[in-house]
Design an enzyme around this catalytic site. Sequence first.
Site, short mmCIF file in Angstrom:
data_model
loop_
_atom_site.label_atom_id
_atom_site.label_comp_id
_atom_site.label_asym_id
_atom_site.label_seq_id
_atom_site.Cartn_x
_atom_site.Cartn_y
_atom_site.Cartn_z
N LYS A 116 0.86 -1.18 0.00
CA LYS A 116 0.00 0.00 0.00
C LYS A 116 0.89 1.24 0.00
CE LYS A 116 -3.59 2.45 2.53
NZ LYS A 116 -4.61 2.39 3.58
N ARG A 118 -10.78 9.97 1.92
CA ARG A 118 -10.62 10.67 3.20
C ARG A 118 -11.72 11.70 3.40
NH1 ARG A 118 -3.96 11.04 2.92
NH2 ARG A 118 -3.64 8.77 3.01
N LYS A 174 1.10 9.92 5.59
CA LYS A 174 1.28 8.57 6.13
C LYS A 174 2.58 7.94 5.62
CE LYS A 174 -3.70 7.94 6.78
NZ LYS A 174 -4.87 7.02 6.68
N GLU A 227 7.53 -6.73 0.98
CA GLU A 227 6.32 -6.62 1.80
C GLU A 227 5.41 -7.83 1.59
OE1 GLU A 227 5.18 -4.82 4.11
OE2 GLU A 227 6.12 -2.86 4.07
N LYS A 255 -2.23 -1.47 -3.85
CA LYS A 255 -3.09 -0.29 -3.75
C LYS A 255 -2.26 0.98 -3.80
CE LYS A 255 -6.07 1.89 -0.38
NZ LYS A 255 -6.55 1.87 0.96
N SER A 286 -10.35 5.53 -4.47
CA SER A 286 -11.30 6.62 -4.63
C SER A 286 -10.88 7.64 -5.68
CB SER A 286 -11.50 7.32 -3.27
OG SER A 286 -10.26 7.76 -2.76
N TYR A 341 -15.44 0.85 -6.12
CA TYR A 341 -16.68 1.54 -5.80
C TYR A 341 -17.70 1.35 -6.91
CZ TYR A 341 -13.61 3.50 -2.36
OH TYR A 341 -12.72 3.61 -1.33
C1 PBG Z 1 -7.45 3.46 5.68
C2 PBG Z 1 -7.75 3.28 4.25
C3 PBG Z 1 -7.56 4.21 3.23
C4 PBG Z 1 -8.10 3.65 2.09
C5 PBG Z 1 -8.57 2.37 2.43
N1 PBG Z 1 -8.33 2.15 3.77
C6 PBG Z 1 -7.05 5.60 3.24
C7 PBG Z 1 -5.74 5.88 3.76
O1 PBG Z 1 -4.88 5.03 3.93
O2 PBG Z 1 -5.54 7.08 4.05
C8 PBG Z 1 -8.17 4.35 0.77
C9 PBG Z 1 -9.17 3.86 -0.17
C10 PBG Z 1 -9.48 4.76 -1.30
O3 PBG Z 1 -8.87 5.83 -1.52
O4 PBG Z 1 -10.40 4.40 -2.02
N2 PBG Z 1 -6.36 2.87 6.22
#
Ligand code: PBG
Length: 336
Positions: free
Chosen positions: A205, A215, A229, A245, A260, A286, A325
Amino acid sequence: MANLPGTFGRYPATRLRRNRRFEWSRRLVAENRLTPGDLIWTVFVRPGQGEAEPVPSMPGVERISVDVLAARAKQAHALGIPALAVFPQTPPERKTPDGEEALNPDNLVCQAVRAVKDAVPEMGVVCDVALDPYTSHGQDGLVRDNYVVNDETVEVLCRQALNQVAAGCDVIAPSDMMDGRIGALRVALDAAGHEETLLLSYAAKYASVFYGPFRDAVGSATSLGEGDKRTYQMDPANSDEALREVALDIEEGADMVMIKPGMPYLDIVRRVKESFAMPTYVYQVSGEYAMLMAAGEKGWLDGEGAIMEALLGFKRAGADGILTYAAVQAAKKLNG
Ligand code: PBG
């Protein structure tokens, strides 16, 4: 053969367009196929009853209350979608520095899991493990001296997962990127008699700007503010590190692994699938959804067509399935 010296296998003897000429021949030579069975529907839940509130930055996506989710889960199942993944919009007053709401057996996610399993027991339910929906600072873990601490966070994540499994969750999907959490979760689940619960690891990720609309949707953007992050999510510059990983997560007991975001990381999907031959998933996040649908709304391209092409691209890259989605829209399209 005499009349084909040196040209056999080349134009004009070979014409790749022959196979492309008709719908039937295009179908026969298609190498990859997208089906509703490849999709995990990602969905936002909010408090209330009978609620379906549009997410402004994600055209066509709504935050829905648990009762609405139950009804839509039935519909998704009827369309052939095997599983859904729930993400909660936690009311701000329930957020705290240490995210205790994650452990509340009646939190929004647990309510959603129970409602879906009641309405459609055959549908798989995936729960995200990370503290960001519940922390007032929006980070995925516990913050001590301005740093997201690893081992103490992992202990809380294990309790969060046990809470979700008690509500009926089938698949635990940690998205937090703490070190060692897959192994710790496997041990905690097994010790509690949940040796059949699946672990879908967000193994690779990346620290991505493509999470922006998510968010907004869950309200963690406000909490996170200027924070990022990057001390736990991966650097977009890296590819070998993704393999490390994934290797660690497999060793620790992951049943499935995920990459991701999706579209800017297709090379990682391909490398992971070829290196490990694991059930490999990709998250069309998203921001990917938002940009394609927004361009569609502007009339600059066919938004749904672009989504379908992107989904097929994930399969071609080697993904076994996709979190999206657009699962319901896509399944409708695929079912004709
Ligand atoms: C939270 C999480 C996130 C997403 C899925 N789980 C956001 C992040 O890490 O800030 C993002 C999913 C998306 O953007 O569709 N840990």
